[in-house]
Design a protein around this motif. Structure first.
Motif, short mmCIF file in Angstrom:
data_model
loop_
_atom_site.label_atom_id
_atom_site.label_comp_id
_atom_site.label_asym_id
_atom_site.label_seq_id
_atom_site.Cartn_x
_atom_site.Cartn_y
_atom_site.Cartn_z
N ILE A 8 -9.10 19.48 -3.08
CA ILE A 8 -9.12 18.91 -1.73
C ILE A 8 -8.94 20.03 -0.72
O ILE A 8 -8.03 20.86 -0.85
CB ILE A 8 -8.01 17.85 -1.57
N ALA A 9 -9.81 20.06 0.27
CA ALA A 9 -9.77 21.11 1.29
C ALA A 9 -8.45 21.05 2.07
O ALA A 9 -7.85 19.98 2.21
CB ALA A 9 -10.95 20.96 2.24
N PRO A 10 -7.98 22.20 2.59
CA PRO A 10 -6.70 22.23 3.29
C PRO A 10 -6.56 21.19 4.39
O PRO A 10 -5.50 20.57 4.53
CB PRO A 10 -6.66 23.66 3.85
N ALA A 11 -7.61 20.98 5.17
CA ALA A 11 -7.52 20.05 6.30
C ALA A 11 -7.37 18.60 5.86
O ALA A 11 -6.97 17.74 6.65
CB ALA A 11 -8.76 20.19 7.19
N MET A 12 -7.67 18.31 4.57
CA MET A 12 -7.66 16.93 4.10
C MET A 12 -6.44 16.60 3.25
O MET A 12 -6.21 15.42 2.94
CB MET A 12 -8.93 16.65 3.28
N VAL A 13 -5.66 17.60 2.88
CA VAL A 13 -4.55 17.35 1.95
C VAL A 13 -3.53 16.40 2.55
O VAL A 13 -3.19 15.36 1.94
CB VAL A 13 -3.87 18.67 1.53
N LEU A 14 -3.01 16.71 3.74
CA LEU A 14 -1.99 15.86 4.35
C LEU A 14 -2.51 14.46 4.67
O LEU A 14 -1.83 13.46 4.37
CB LEU A 14 -1.42 16.53 5.60
N PRO A 15 -3.72 14.31 5.23
CA PRO A 15 -4.24 12.96 5.47
C PRO A 15 -4.38 12.14 4.19
O PRO A 15 -4.07 10.94 4.19
CB PRO A 15 -5.60 13.22 6.12
N VAL A 16 -4.83 12.75 3.10
CA VAL A 16 -5.01 12.00 1.85
C VAL A 16 -3.65 11.55 1.29
O VAL A 16 -3.49 10.40 0.87
CB VAL A 16 -5.77 12.85 0.81
N ILE A 17 -2.68 12.46 1.28
CA ILE A 17 -1.34 12.09 0.80
C ILE A 17 -0.75 11.00 1.68
O ILE A 17 -0.14 10.04 1.19
CB ILE A 17 -0.41 13.33 0.77
N THR A 18 -0.92 11.13 2.99
CA THR A 18 -0.40 10.11 3.92
C THR A 18 -1.07 8.77 3.69
O THR A 18 -0.42 7.72 3.68
CB THR A 18 -0.62 10.55 5.38
N ARG A 19 -2.40 8.78 3.50
CA ARG A 19 -3.14 7.55 3.22
C ARG A 19 -2.59 6.87 1.96
O ARG A 19 -2.38 5.65 1.93
CB ARG A 19 -4.62 7.88 3.04
N LEU A 20 -2.36 7.65 0.95
CA LEU A 20 -1.83 7.12 -0.31
C LEU A 20 -0.44 6.52 -0.12
O LEU A 20 -0.14 5.44 -0.64
CB LEU A 20 -1.80 8.24 -1.34
N LYS A 21 0.40 7.18 0.66
CA LYS A 21 1.76 6.69 0.90
C LYS A 21 1.75 5.40 1.71
O LYS A 21 2.56 4.50 1.47
CB LYS A 21 2.59 7.77 1.59
N ILE A 22 0.82 5.28 2.66
CA ILE A 22 0.71 4.04 3.43
C ILE A 22 0.31 2.89 2.52
O ILE A 22 0.91 1.80 2.56
CB ILE A 22 -0.32 4.22 4.58
N LEU A 23 -0.69 3.11 1.67
CA LEU A 23 -1.16 2.06 0.77
C LEU A 23 -0.06 1.63 -0.20
O LEU A 23 0.02 0.46 -0.59
CB LEU A 23 -2.38 2.54 -0.02
N ALA A 24 0.79 2.60 -0.61
CA ALA A 24 1.84 2.31 -1.59
C ALA A 24 3.13 1.81 -0.96
O ALA A 24 4.11 1.57 -1.67
CB ALA A 24 2.13 3.57 -2.41
N GLY A 25 3.13 1.65 0.37
CA GLY A 25 4.32 1.15 1.05
C GLY A 25 5.44 2.14 1.15
O GLY A 25 6.62 1.76 1.23
N MET A 26 5.11 3.43 1.18
CA MET A 26 6.13 4.47 1.29
C MET A 26 6.36 4.85 2.76
O MET A 26 5.59 4.48 3.65
CB MET A 26 5.71 5.72 0.51
N ASP A 27 7.39 5.62 2.98
CA ASP A 27 7.70 6.14 4.31
C ASP A 27 6.94 7.45 4.51
O ASP A 27 7.22 8.45 3.84
CB ASP A 27 9.21 6.37 4.42
#
Length: 551
Positions: A210-229
């Motif tokens: 995953i390209a550097p610019a997409m790493v944080l958005p992808v992790i954040t997207r995953l955390k939102i879907l999983a109900g994390m903070d």
């Protein structure tokens, strides 16, 4: 007699238990009082009073944790070091630290306090009180971390996570993982980028980055879907996503872990309708399957499965339960967690955080009039003892332990403090298991060095011993059907031990494991590696795979 031993005697610990605990301490180390607690000879609730009388220190009031706040300046101390060893600074009075301790005799802490000349007073607490103080400290630190992320920053993160490129990338990765039959997907920061790996048939394969610019958005997207903070990046988090893909319901268990370069995320895919619990699908050798089926016909006893995490123990247990499941039989399971639902089975998830652990749950479910009990894992003496006693009162009990082979499970239970007579009376059999990858039937080829391998590993004699007239050693080649790995699916490699009169007659001293292996060999019961060799000679897997999982 030492001062501690004398105190323990005052609290009802008999001389025989003291001698047994001393013998264990000389062999394995550990603190005398904790060994006695693990043996069940001493209540953990008595420890603060014992320590208090020994050290002439007061016991902290039970309700102290309810309104406690960390004292100013506590960050000056090595908090992680102290917490790991059962110490926590709870107050500061006139330049002196007040420590709450559930392990006041810890040598490393006492040496550190002496070396640093730290003035302090001691307050004694139970493990339960200490855990309550730790939890309150954790919530305070969590609140501080959350406050560090402004509402503007959080809003921007949510925007990035909802943009089409992020959504499409994560959906594509999940779709690829499911299509390839992956059990897990790993997203791991590697410098600025993140690598993506799929675990297929138990082995990790790097598939993308995953390209550097997409790493944080992808992790954040995953955390939102999983109900994390999404604002919490310093503490591990767990979550869950429910999906329906191509008409199939899928649970995704998500784990986020802070690492040096950011956060590592792991997704475990649980296909609700994908598993069929059939003995034939386990891939056990015919003779082992026949002995296991004999065990399943008994109405009382303990059957243990052993092996490392990921060796298929839970799937095998579910297969046993599915075979026994009928309207005339009541089955109750204790699991951590409940991963798959079994129709007609009462499945209970333990919750250690509220004190509902395996031992507590097992004491409760034996009053529910079950015929068959499954305990996810035996971790302590109490769970082991209750499980064995349940078998003696007419229950068929299944469980798991973590050991390398079948004979070691026997000694593991003895080390936990289970009496030998109870073990011999209740234990029916032990099955050690690993999962080996099956060769892809479309591209497997004869091994180019088959003759040399047969000679080097003395497999010709072994093939004759197990009745294989035409041994076939195959090699993994790779094709489109198997994703160019050479393997498709997995099967069980098994070591079986029947706890019969021959095993019960063995001395459980230091030579037990060697004698037990000799006895198993005399009965024709193969070791894990030998069962793997059998499957390799049958052309079902490769020798390399056998040595990987059972070497």
């Amino acid at each position: 007699m030492s001062a501690l031993a004398a105190l323990l005697s005052d609290f009802g610990v008999g001389a025989a238990d003291l001698d047994k605990a001393r013998a264990y301490q000389q062999k394995y180390g550990g603190r005398m009082e904790q060994i006695l607690v693990n043996m069940g000879s001493l209540s953990a609730d008595a420890l603060p009073e014992i320590y208090g009388r020994l050290l002439q220190a007061p016991v902290l009031p039970a309700r102290f944790a309810a309104g406690w706040e960390p004292p100013a300046g506590f960050e000056e101390l090595p908090i992680d070091f102290l917490l790991e060893r059962g110490w926590l600074p709870v107050e500061r009075q006139d330049g002196r630290w007040v420590f709450a301790a559930c392990a006041p005799l810890d040598l490393e802490v006492n040496e550190w306090l002496g070396a640093k000349s730290v003035p302090y007073e001691l307050r004694l607490v139970s493990e339960e009180q200490f855990d309550a103080l730790k939890a309150r400290l954790g919530r305070r630190q969590e609140a501080t971390a959350e406050a560090s992320l402004s509402s503007v920053e959080e809003g921007r993160l949510r925007e990035l996570a909802s943009e089409a490129p992020t959504v499409n990338l994560l959906n594509t990765l999940i779709g690829r993982a499911l299509k390839q039959g992956a059990s897990d997907m790993h997203i791991e920061p590697q410098g600025a980028r993140a690598r993506v790996r799929f675990r297929i048939d138990g082995v990790l394969h790097e598939v993308d980055s995953i390209a550097p610019a997409m790493v944080l958005p992808v992790i954040t997207r995953l955390k939102i879907l999983a109900g994390m903070d999404i604002g919490e990046r310093r503490r591990p988090q767990d979550g869950k996503i429910d999906l329906r893909v191509a008409g199939e319901d899928i649970d995704i268990r998500v784990s986020a872990l802070p690492v040096t370069d950011g956060e590592s995320a792991v997704m475990r895919f649980l296909r609700k309708g994908a598993l069929v619990y059939d003995m034939k699908l386990l891939g056990m050798s015919a003779d082992v399957e026949a002995r296991v089926l004999e065990d399943l016909e008994v109405t009382a006893g303990v059957i243990l499965l052993t092996g490392p995490t990921g060796s298929g123990k839970t799937t095998t247990l579910y297969t046993f339960l599915s075979r026994l499941n009928s309207p005339e039989v009541k089955i109750i399971t204790l699991e951590d967690p409940v991963e798959y639902q079994l129709a007609g089975v009462n499945q209970v998830q333990v919750q250690p955080g509220i004190g509902f652990d395996f031992a507590t749950g097992l004491r409760s479910i034996v009053r529910q009039d079950p015929d068959i009990i499954m305990v996810g894992e035996i971790r302590d003496r109490e769970t082991a003892a209750i499980g064995m006693q349940s078998a003696l009162t007419g229950h068929l009990v299944f469980s798991t332990v973590h050991t390398n082979d079948a004979p070691s499970a026997y000694t593991r239970l003895l080390d936990l403090g289970v009496e030998e007579y109870l073990l011999n009376a209740a234990l029916r059999s032990i099955v050690a298991q690993r999962l080996a990858r099956r060769l892809c039937p479309q591209c497997a080829v004869p091994h180019p060095e088959a003759d040399a391998l047969m000679d080097r590993l003395e497999l010709r004699r072994f093939a004759e011993h197990v009745g294989i007239a035409d041994p076939r050693l195959m090699d993994a080649h790779g094709c489109d059907a198997c994703g160019h790995t050479g393997y498709r699916g997995r099967m069980a490699v098994v070591e079986y031990l029947r706890c019969d009169e021959g095993i019960k007659a063995l001395d459980v001293g230091p030579h037990f494991l060697a004698e037990a292996r000799r006895y198993c060999d005399s009965q024709g019961w193969r070791s894990l590696r030998e069962d793997g060799y059998l499957k390799a000679l049958q052309g079902l897997t490769t020798l390399e795979e056998v040595l990987r999982v059972a070497g």
